[in-house]
Design an enzyme around this catalytic site. Structure first.
Site, PDB file in Angstrom:
ATOM      1  N   CYS A   7      37.514  92.876 -28.783  1.00  0.00           N
ATOM      2  CA  CYS A   7      38.646  92.325 -28.031  1.00  0.00           C
ATOM      3  C   CYS A   7      40.029  92.659 -28.596  1.00  0.00           C
ATOM      4  O   CYS A   7      40.919  92.998 -27.830  1.00  0.00           O
ATOM      5  CB  CYS A   7      38.508  90.828 -27.771  1.00  0.00           C
ATOM      6  SG  CYS A   7      37.386  89.951 -28.821  1.00  0.00           S
ATOM      7  N   ARG A  37      28.598  92.696 -37.807  1.00  0.00           N
ATOM      8  CA  ARG A  37      28.809  91.330 -38.279  1.00  0.00           C
ATOM      9  C   ARG A  37      27.879  91.075 -39.445  1.00  0.00           C
ATOM     10  O   ARG A  37      26.700  91.390 -39.378  1.00  0.00           O
ATOM     11  CB  ARG A  37      28.523  90.322 -37.156  1.00  0.00           C
ATOM     12  CG  ARG A  37      29.466  90.518 -35.985  1.00  0.00           C
ATOM     13  CD  ARG A  37      29.242  89.517 -34.885  1.00  0.00           C
ATOM     14  NE  ARG A  37      30.091  89.839 -33.754  1.00  0.00           N
ATOM     15  CZ  ARG A  37      30.099  89.175 -32.607  1.00  0.00           C
ATOM     16  NH1 ARG A  37      29.300  88.139 -32.447  1.00  0.00           N
ATOM     17  NH2 ARG A  37      30.898  89.533 -31.629  1.00  0.00           N
ATOM     18  N   GLN A  75      27.871  95.916 -27.859  1.00  0.00           N
ATOM     19  CA  GLN A  75      28.064  94.971 -26.759  1.00  0.00           C
ATOM     20  C   GLN A  75      28.438  95.723 -25.489  1.00  0.00           C
ATOM     21  O   GLN A  75      29.182  96.704 -25.552  1.00  0.00           O
ATOM     22  CB  GLN A  75      29.225  94.024 -27.101  1.00  0.00           C
ATOM     23  CG  GLN A  75      28.977  93.150 -28.305  1.00  0.00           C
ATOM     24  CD  GLN A  75      30.194  92.301 -28.610  1.00  0.00           C
ATOM     25  OE1 GLN A  75      31.302  92.805 -28.730  1.00  0.00           O
ATOM     26  NE2 GLN A  75      29.986  91.003 -28.729  1.00  0.00           N
ATOM     27  N   ASP A  91      30.746  95.211 -23.395  1.00  0.00           N
ATOM     28  CA  ASP A  91      31.845  94.274 -23.549  1.00  0.00           C
ATOM     29  C   ASP A  91      32.940  94.581 -22.545  1.00  0.00           C
ATOM     30  O   ASP A  91      33.312  95.732 -22.357  1.00  0.00           O
ATOM     31  CB  ASP A  91      32.400  94.442 -24.966  1.00  0.00           C
ATOM     32  CG  ASP A  91      33.089  93.190 -25.461  1.00  0.00           C
ATOM     33  OD1 ASP A  91      33.098  92.194 -24.730  1.00  0.00           O
ATOM     34  OD2 ASP A  91      33.618  93.227 -26.584  1.00  0.00           O
ATOM     35  N   HIS A 139      36.854  93.059 -21.133  1.00  0.00           N
ATOM     36  CA  HIS A 139      37.933  92.084 -21.183  1.00  0.00           C
ATOM     37  C   HIS A 139      38.755  92.255 -19.930  1.00  0.00           C
ATOM     38  O   HIS A 139      39.207  93.352 -19.621  1.00  0.00           O
ATOM     39  CB  HIS A 139      38.750  92.268 -22.458  1.00  0.00           C
ATOM     40  CG  HIS A 139      37.902  91.996 -23.664  1.00  0.00           C
ATOM     41  ND1 HIS A 139      37.289  92.990 -24.370  1.00  0.00           N
ATOM     42  CD2 HIS A 139      37.505  90.820 -24.213  1.00  0.00           C
ATOM     43  CE1 HIS A 139      36.558  92.439 -25.339  1.00  0.00           C
ATOM     44  NE2 HIS A 139      36.669  91.127 -25.263  1.00  0.00           N
ATOM     45  N   LYS A 141      33.604  78.305 -21.657  1.00  0.00           N
ATOM     46  CA  LYS A 141      32.773  79.452 -21.292  1.00  0.00           C
ATOM     47  C   LYS A 141      31.564  79.015 -20.495  1.00  0.00           C
ATOM     48  O   LYS A 141      31.178  77.840 -20.501  1.00  0.00           O
ATOM     49  CB  LYS A 141      32.313  80.191 -22.542  1.00  0.00           C
ATOM     50  CG  LYS A 141      31.472  79.321 -23.477  1.00  0.00           C
ATOM     51  CD  LYS A 141      30.957  80.105 -24.677  1.00  0.00           C
ATOM     52  CE  LYS A 141      30.167  79.205 -25.610  1.00  0.00           C
ATOM     53  NZ  LYS A 141      29.500  79.927 -26.687  1.00  0.00           N
ATOM     54  N   HIS A 186      36.608  87.170 -21.462  1.00  0.00           N
ATOM     55  CA  HIS A 186      35.636  88.001 -22.189  1.00  0.00           C
ATOM     56  C   HIS A 186      34.342  87.879 -21.423  1.00  0.00           C
ATOM     57  O   HIS A 186      33.985  86.778 -21.022  1.00  0.00           O
ATOM     58  CB  HIS A 186      35.310  87.447 -23.574  1.00  0.00           C
ATOM     59  CG  HIS A 186      36.468  87.252 -24.487  1.00  0.00           C
ATOM     60  ND1 HIS A 186      36.595  87.933 -25.657  1.00  0.00           N
ATOM     61  CD2 HIS A 186      37.545  86.442 -24.412  1.00  0.00           C
ATOM     62  CE1 HIS A 186      37.688  87.539 -26.289  1.00  0.00           C
ATOM     63  NE2 HIS A 186      38.283  86.631 -25.557  1.00  0.00           N
TER      64      HIS A 186
END
Length: 652
Positions: free
Chosen positions: A346, A375, A393, A395, A397, A478, A524
């Site tokens: 992000c 991570r 991911q 991912d 945004h 979320k 997200h």
RNA sequence: GCCGGGGUAGCUCAGUGGCAGAGCAACCGCCUUGUAAGCGGUAGGUCGUGGGUUCAAUCCCCACCCUCGGCUCCA
């Protein structure tokens, strides 16, 4: 008494739940383990009050199994106390499929697997002894006296009576007004709210499963106790079925299947939680990614790419260094600064947004990346593909105005579900996570508006959902989406999150219609979550039998004898020309053996070709999980295959 | 990170303080097969890594790495 079906029944004064059950029927009496009197679960032996609304809890219901399991936990505690002099017992609740009990042994001793065998044998003896569960209520003072050698029990009693008890304490002890205990014998009594079965003879279909360490009251800084897990059921067959289910689940363990099917591996030399993908796993992953890219292409997303490393300044701005440093890989010191592997995409997407002035006309701006992140998950938490340190991911945004947020979330829900369905999932659970006042940023209004937007999107789709108060990320509420797999297990995959923190931190803006500078909302979202995790779940969902469109090898062609190998090769070539993944095993081994090997590889279609097929341009089709068909014209088979692949249906 | 198990051939696993084992897989022969295991042979190992104890360690001890079951954690 009033029964659940609203009928009534007369009983003599002082009658108990067991009397009622007997009055209704012998079989009910045999199955009864507890009662519900005016909405309160009680022991069967409790006297019923005149006019009460009463129902009987039977052992084959969820509530009944819960009672069995809780009672079995007491038997476990008694067994341990008898076998291990000086053992302290703390809590022992019923859980899904079973129960556990936490103990502390003198001199920090621990249980071994042999101990479990001995404990289980002793438990059976206690069951055979058919000890009564005798309830007593008493004052705090009396209870503290009874449990004077049991510090954990005393702690619970004190917490409950001071009104500081939490839900797990309540299960153990009751309420502040009266502490309840259940006595099984002269020497064994346990603090408990109940209800319990009338006597230990009602138990017996249980098994101790494993021993594990567990922190007292879940506190990492507190003492570590020894936890024994067990499973308990209403009958021998129910127990056997449960154990069978566990075996079946183990057979589809993705870590095992990944090795068996040569999909990927975790080489020790790489370090924990890091995987390499082999060609067969790689094909499936590529197909997943191709599909994802195609859907995002069609869904109005812009594709972006960002590096794996970033200067520490970026993560200072985003706040990750402040909040999640422990979860990040350690820094690399370079001559021009400190760099970190990225734990999220992000911040980089924010930089792309901020690179130039944005207009409201550009919004919603949907940036998409298959972004690989790292991570530093704690060593003990790694679990195959499901908890991994390096992962990718899917991912995205989405930067949008507040007004656009609700529509955007609603269409995201459609998008998510449609993608998940393509991968064979059809049952979903939705969870709305709301603000944790102590751990969050942002104004009340913005939290309210974004929570409303999420809620509205769920309602618009008519979706049932549960609310998880306080489970939101610190930056916004979320929706998490769980899927149910083929054997009913739940997996959390997709997530849709509102974020008004990062736009603030990065100073993101757009020029609105009135020429004012405004801050966009950032959404997200990830559909797979992580490719690795999703792949692991898929592998378990299908038990390795991937639908044809995803199968690494879709068709295998086997010649009956060497004389037919040439024809088999032609069949392979023809199918490959149509775009299918096809291979061949030449006839240097028994046909049966080659079929078996192919079946073990879970190949969707095995084609067998012999004399008849060579002369007639046909094939014998042996589909996964179906019946063999001989003399199928090759063109017919190709049609069938194209339908199968096009419909993404699973041939199993 | 914490508690407890484990790491031996490609895979599944047995085993021992004194020359390292099986089944399957692989490779080589023979067999030429019509729908889930044909027969014979060969090769394959620093017994996770490093240190220690011992005449001798894959085995006992210590540390580390990896892994499994939990706990805690999961942006």
């Amino acid at each position: 008494m009033r029964l659940p079906d609203d009928s009534t029944r007369e009983l003599s004064a002082g009658s108990t739940g067991i009397d009622l059950a007997q009055a209704i029927g012998k079989r009910l009496a045999q199955a009864a383990v507890a009662t519900v009197i005016n909405g309160v679960e009680s022991d069967l032996g409790v006297a019923l009050v005149d006019g009460a609304k009463v129902s009987i809890i039977t052992s084959d219901s969820d509530a009944g199994r819960h009672v069995l399991r809780h009672s079995t936990a007491h038997v476990l505690a008694q067994s341990v106390v008898q076998l291990f002099e000086g053992a302290k017992f703390s809590i022992g609740p019923a859980i899904e499929d079973g129960f556990y009990y936490d103990f502390e042994l003198p001199n920090n001793k621990t249980f071994s697997d042999q101990d479990l065998v001995a404990i289980q044998e002793r438990m059976q003896k206690i069951v055979e002894a058919d000890q009564l569960f005798v309830r007593a209520e008493m004052t705090t003072k009396e209870a503290l006296k009874i449990f004077k050698d049991q510090p954990y029990k005393c702690e619970i009693i004190e917490r409950v009576t001071k009104g500081n008890g939490d839900s797990s304490d309540a299960l153990e002890a009751g309420s502040a007004d009266a502490v309840s205990v259940y006595r099984n014998s002269e020497s064994f009594v346990d603090l408990c709210r109940g209800p319990h079965v009338p006597s230990t003879g009602r138990l017996g279909h249980f098994a101790l499963m494993k021993v594990a360490g567990a922190y007292w009251r879940g506190n990492e800084k507190g003492p570590m106790l020894q936890r024994i897990y067990g499973t308990a059921w209403e009958s021998k067959s129910a127990l056997a079925e449960h154990l069978h289910r566990l075996e079946e689940a183990e057979k589809r363990d993705h870590r095992r299947l990944a090795v068996e099917m040569d999909l990927l591996s975790f080489p020790q030399e790489l370090g924990g939680g890091l995987a390499v993908w082999h060609p067969k796993g790689g094909i499936i992953r590529k197909l997943m990614e191709d599909y994802s890219r195609e859907r995002h292409q069609n869904g109005g997303y812009k594709f972006v790419f960002t590096p794996h490393l970033a200067n520490a300044h970026l993560f200072e701005t985003s706040g990750h260094l402040q909040f999640y440093k422990d979860g990040m890989y350690p820094p690399m010191e370079m001559d021009n600064g400190t760099y970190y592997p990225k734990p999220m995409n992000c911040p980089m997407h924010c930089l792309i947004y901020r690179d130039r002035q944005r207009s409201y006309r550009e919004l919603p701006l949907r940036l998409f990346e298959l972004g690989t992140v790292y991570r530093y998950e704690r060593a003990g938490t790694l679990h195959g593909l499901l908890r991994i340190r390096g992962f990718t991911q899917d991912d995205s945004h989405i930067f949008c105005t507040e007004e656009q947020m609700a529509d955007e979330i609603a269409s995201l829900l459609d998008f998510v579900l449609s993608v998940l369905r393509r991968f064979g999932f059809s049952e979903f659970d939705f969870k709305l996570s709301t603000r944790n006042a102590e751990k969050s940023v942002g104004s009340d209004e913005i939290w309210q508006r974004s929570t409303d937007a999420l809620q509205e999107a769920l309602n618009r789709h008519g979706l049932q959902y549960t609310v998880a108060p306080g489970d939101a990320a610190f930056y916004g509420p979320k929706i998490d989406i769980d899927v149910r797999d083929a054997i009913g297990r739940k997996w959390q995959l997709s997530t849709i999150q509102c974020d008004f923190n990062l736009p603030e931190r990065f100073g993101l803006e757009y020029i609105a219609t009135d020429n004012a500078r405004k801050q966009p909302i950032m959404l997200h979202r990830a559909l797979f979550g992580s490719i690795e995790r999703f792949f692991g779940v898929l592998l378990e969902h299908y038990g390795g039998a991937f639908p044809t469109w995803l199968a690494p090898v879709q068709v295998r062609v086997l010649a009956v004898a060497s004389a037919h190998d040439e024809y088999a090769t032609k069949v392979v070539e023809q199918l490959v020309a149509c775009g299918y993944r096809v291979d061949q095993l030449v006839a240097d081994e028994q046909l049966g053996k080659r079929i078996r090997a192919s079946k073990l590889e879970r190949i969707p279609y095995v084609l067998v070709v012999g004399d008849d097929d060579v002369s007639n341009s046909t094939v014998g089709v042996n589909p996964r999980g179906g019946d063999v068909r001989r003399d199928v014209p090759l063109t017919d088979f190709i049609n069938q295959l194209s339908i199968d692949v096009g419909q993404a249906k699973n041939v199993s």
